[in-house]
Design a protein around this motif. Structure first.
Motif, PDB file in Angstrom:
ATOM      1  N   THR A 140     -18.760 -34.213 -66.563  1.00  0.00           N
ATOM      2  CA  THR A 140     -18.817 -35.169 -67.973  1.00  0.00           C
ATOM      3  C   THR A 140     -19.420 -34.430 -69.115  1.00  0.00           C
ATOM      4  O   THR A 140     -20.554 -33.670 -68.900  1.00  0.00           O
ATOM      5  CB  THR A 140     -19.775 -36.337 -67.715  1.00  0.00           C
ATOM      6  N   TYR A 141     -18.919 -34.721 -70.048  1.00  0.00           N
ATOM      7  CA  TYR A 141     -19.360 -34.010 -71.439  1.00  0.00           C
ATOM      8  C   TYR A 141     -19.801 -35.111 -72.460  1.00  0.00           C
ATOM      9  O   TYR A 141     -18.753 -36.017 -72.738  1.00  0.00           O
ATOM     10  CB  TYR A 141     -18.501 -32.996 -72.030  1.00  0.00           C
ATOM     11  N   ASN A 142     -20.933 -35.094 -73.144  1.00  0.00           N
ATOM     12  CA  ASN A 142     -21.201 -36.153 -74.007  1.00  0.00           C
ATOM     13  C   ASN A 142     -21.709 -35.511 -75.415  1.00  0.00           C
ATOM     14  O   ASN A 142     -22.147 -34.472 -75.278  1.00  0.00           O
ATOM     15  CB  ASN A 142     -22.416 -36.984 -73.483  1.00  0.00           C
ATOM     16  N   GLY A 143     -21.254 -36.053 -76.418  1.00  0.00           N
ATOM     17  CA  GLY A 143     -21.747 -35.566 -77.747  1.00  0.00           C
ATOM     18  C   GLY A 143     -21.456 -36.314 -78.773  1.00  0.00           C
ATOM     19  O   GLY A 143     -21.328 -37.752 -78.760  1.00  0.00           O
ATOM     20  N   ASP A 144     -21.494 -35.982 -80.103  1.00  0.00           N
ATOM     21  CA  ASP A 144     -21.253 -36.516 -81.367  1.00  0.00           C
ATOM     22  C   ASP A 144     -19.823 -36.319 -82.009  1.00  0.00           C
ATOM     23  O   ASP A 144     -19.247 -35.118 -81.848  1.00  0.00           O
ATOM     24  CB  ASP A 144     -22.032 -36.041 -82.573  1.00  0.00           C
ATOM     25  N   ALA A 197     -17.939 -28.467 -74.954  1.00  0.00           N
ATOM     26  CA  ALA A 197     -16.391 -28.586 -75.558  1.00  0.00           C
ATOM     27  C   ALA A 197     -16.291 -29.203 -76.782  1.00  0.00           C
ATOM     28  O   ALA A 197     -17.267 -29.912 -77.409  1.00  0.00           O
ATOM     29  CB  ALA A 197     -15.687 -29.442 -74.516  1.00  0.00           C
ATOM     30  N   ALA A 198     -15.567 -28.737 -77.685  1.00  0.00           N
ATOM     31  CA  ALA A 198     -15.380 -29.252 -79.107  1.00  0.00           C
ATOM     32  C   ALA A 198     -13.885 -29.260 -79.209  1.00  0.00           C
ATOM     33  O   ALA A 198     -13.118 -28.741 -78.691  1.00  0.00           O
ATOM     34  CB  ALA A 198     -15.900 -28.192 -80.158  1.00  0.00           C
ATOM     35  N   THR A 253     -19.475 -31.399 -77.975  1.00  0.00           N
ATOM     36  CA  THR A 253     -20.074 -32.136 -76.781  1.00  0.00           C
ATOM     37  C   THR A 253     -20.704 -31.429 -75.764  1.00  0.00           C
ATOM     38  O   THR A 253     -20.371 -29.927 -75.999  1.00  0.00           O
ATOM     39  CB  THR A 253     -18.958 -32.909 -75.789  1.00  0.00           C
ATOM     40  N   TRP A 254     -21.678 -31.697 -74.866  1.00  0.00           N
ATOM     41  CA  TRP A 254     -22.437 -30.767 -74.059  1.00  0.00           C
ATOM     42  C   TRP A 254     -22.459 -31.421 -72.615  1.00  0.00           C
ATOM     43  O   TRP A 254     -22.479 -32.597 -72.556  1.00  0.00           O
ATOM     44  CB  TRP A 254     -24.068 -30.663 -74.492  1.00  0.00           C
TER      45      TRP A 254
END
Length: 598
Positions: free
Chosen positions: A428-432, A570-571, A594-595
């Motif tokens: 899972t990757y979370n970010g802005d 990931a971007a 995201t991280w």
């Protein structure tokens, strides 16, 4: 009986009759009774109590027996009222910050909200209503400024996107007594450019989506800044080149932070061929300061001596980890402090200092001097969006005004990750996310939360579609899905969310024409960007569009280690619009970083 004796008897009888008559009169006439008693004395009115006296004068009687006079009571109420009003002004200013149009507007509003809080705190400490009233006025003045700042657009990008292009023509028509022309602004043209970005294929690698021209590149260069403990970054600078556009010489970029706390800048560029066009670019990054290198061996000159050596500056690690310091091994020798690092190469490690920084206890730490050589951050993300539009003020009177607008989003990572087929399981990757939201004839900056779900491993996530060169289940090394939620544009929450639909990771080394068999020595590697469709609902409208992304992070592992080496970040970019609503379009275009979640 003699005459004399008869007279005396008559007088006696008369006297008795008189007495008898009086008795009868006292009994109310003809009946019997007793004699009347005298009237009682008039009652004496008691003196008023202290409480009655206090309250009669408009005061307040207190539990301790004192009386607060009407004048003092009015002063007390005026003081309390001014203090409450000052607090209310601060609360309103703080609310304005949370509802600001964009991050720069929020920063400006926050400055005034801080002033309102300072005035409110001072009012709370005031001892007279006059003093509290002065601070109340200051708090309310700051509140008004905070609300005004919050309601404006602080970002140059959104100001350019909504700029009115015929203000001079409207003003001149008014001066001449003529009917003014209809207002013309950039927002419609920028919205059209966002629609073009939605129709374009999503791309990453710092190339723009729906860009100025094919292959346009944005180059990011880092100049050392100061990193803080939570990995946020200040002081970055960017070298930007977009076709004929260039950074405006002498222009200081607006700096702010994204929703997640990452550094962002609003950069102004000018067109090299058309002075009426400008480009504003907003770029965000998680780049860190350059890493300082230290000697591999402990210093033999600047050694740690308990009771003598002093840590001049630096935050001491309390968990036995290495930490950077400015160190003076022996203040008596008058040598300047030395930059370096306290290293723990033999566990356990601990160190204690007194109030002056003098070392009073040390366990296993050694001091290693700085080499003066730094290494730049080799694994960072940069993402953002840009708008190119007109800056003219007389569009109505110009023969052929250049009102063209273009917009795009970009995403970039410095260390591309190669996904191998041996990597399995999910991450899972979370970010802005940041970008532009167009609705109601306006264009606003938005921020949002992004979550990606990556499913790695062979044909995991495969669908039932027919095998083709571009979508072959047998060639899959995974798939990615995601969401864009908690969207906030122009200071307002946007109802709804977007779904980033399945984006397959296809083995770029495989030969589809040869049955999907990898022709390389290491089977199953995905190196390029992944793409998919966008769906969802915003403010009740069904949205459709596209998205794309790419994985980043160290990926040099081989053998068994490659089975558990996941991309760290990931971007990517995304864009969508509500089809079939040309009269009142809703469009969104943005990018994300995201991280990987722990």
């Amino acid at each position: 009986m003699t005459f004399r004796e008869k007279s005396i008897t008559k007088l006696y009888a008369f006297a008795m009759a008189a007495v008898f008559a009086l008795v009868l009169a006292g009994c109310g006439g003809g009946g019997g009774g007793t004699a009347a008693t005298p009237d009682p004395p008039a009652p004496v009115e008691p003196e008023p109590t202290p409480q009655e006296t206090c309250e009669a004068d408009g005061g307040r009687y207190n539990a301790d027996g004192s009386c607060t006079s009407a004048a003092d009571l009015a002063e007390e109420m005026a003081l309390s009222g001014a203090q409450s009003a000052a607090m209310a002004a601060y609360m309103a200013a703080a609310a304005a910050v949370s509802g600001a149009k964009d991050p720069v507007a929020a920063g400006n509003a926050q400055m005034y909200a801080a002033m309102a809080k300072e005035a409110s705190d001072a009012a709370a400490m005031a001892t007279t209503s006059a003093m509290a009233g002065e601070y109340q006025m200051k708090a309310e003045t700051a509140q008004g400024k905070a609300e005004m700042a919050a309601g404006t657009r602080g970002l140059g990008l959104t100001m350019l996107a909504n700029k009115e292009l015929n203000t001079e023509d409207i003003r001149n028509a008014g001066l001449e007594g003529k009917d003014p022309p209809k207002p013309v602004n950039n927002a419609k043209n920028v919205g059209t450019a966002m629609a073009a970005a939605t129709a374009a294929a999503a791309v990453t690698g710092m190339t723009n989506q729906g860009g100025i021209s094919a292959g346009t590149q944005l180059v990011v260069a880092e100049i050392a800044g100061t990193a803080v403990a939570d990995h946020k970054k200040t002081g970055s600078t960017f070298a930007v080149g977009m076709g004929t556009d260039r950074l405006l010489v002498g222009e200081t970029p607006s700096r702010f932070q994204t929703k997640g706390g990452w550094e962002a800048q609003d950069l102004l560029l000018v067109d090299g061929t058309d002075a009426t066009l400008k480009t504003h670019l907003v770029i965000s990054t998680d780049i860190q300061a350059d890493t300082q290198n230290y000697d591999a061996t402990a210093s033999t000159t600047d050694t740690i001596t308990v009771g003598t050596s002093v840590i001049v500056a630096g935050e001491i690690a309390r968990d036995g980890k290495n930490f950077a310091v400015s160190f003076n091994s022996n203040p008596a020798d008058n040598r300047p402090p030395v930059a370096g690092q306290f290293q723990c190469n033999t566990t356990p490690c601990s160190i204690s200092v007194d109030e002056s920084g003098k070392i009073v206890a040390n366990q296993n730490y050694t001091f290693h001097e700085s080499t003066g050589i730094t290494d730049p951050d080799g694994d960072y993300l940069a993402w953002g969006m840009w708008v190119q539009a007109s800056t003219i003020d007389d569009a109505s009177s110009r023969a052929t005004p250049n009102l063209n607008a273009q917009a795009g989003a970009f995403a970039y990572g410095s260390d591309q990750f190669d996904v191998k087929a041996v990597l399995t399981d999910t991450a899972t990757y979370n970010g802005d996310a940041t970008g532009l939201y167009s609705a109601g004839g306006m264009v606003e900056y938005f921020d949002a939360d992004v979550t990606l779900e990556a499913n790695f491993g062979g044909t995991v996530g495969a669908d039932s579609t027919a095998a083709t060169a571009d979508n072959n289940d047998g060639l899959l090394v995974g798939a990615v899905t995601g969401t864009v939620s908690n969207i906030r544009a122009g200071g307002m929450a946007v109802d709804g969310m977007l779904t980033l639909k399945r984006a397959p990771l296809i083995d770029t080394n495989a030969d589809a024409a040869n049955g999907g068999i990898d022709q390389n020595t290491e089977a199953g590697t995905f190196t390029g960007p992944f793409t998919g469709d966008v769906s969802g609902t915003l403010v009740g409208r069904a949205m459709a569009g596209n998205w794309g992304g790419q994985f980043y992070g160290p990926s040099g592992a081989s053998g068994k280690a490659a089975e558990t080496q996941y991309p760290t970040t990931a971007a990517g970019t995304f864009a969508a619009e509500a089809p079939g609503h040309s009269a009142d379009p809703i469009r969104i275009m943005g990018s994300f970083g995201t991280w990987k979640a722990e």
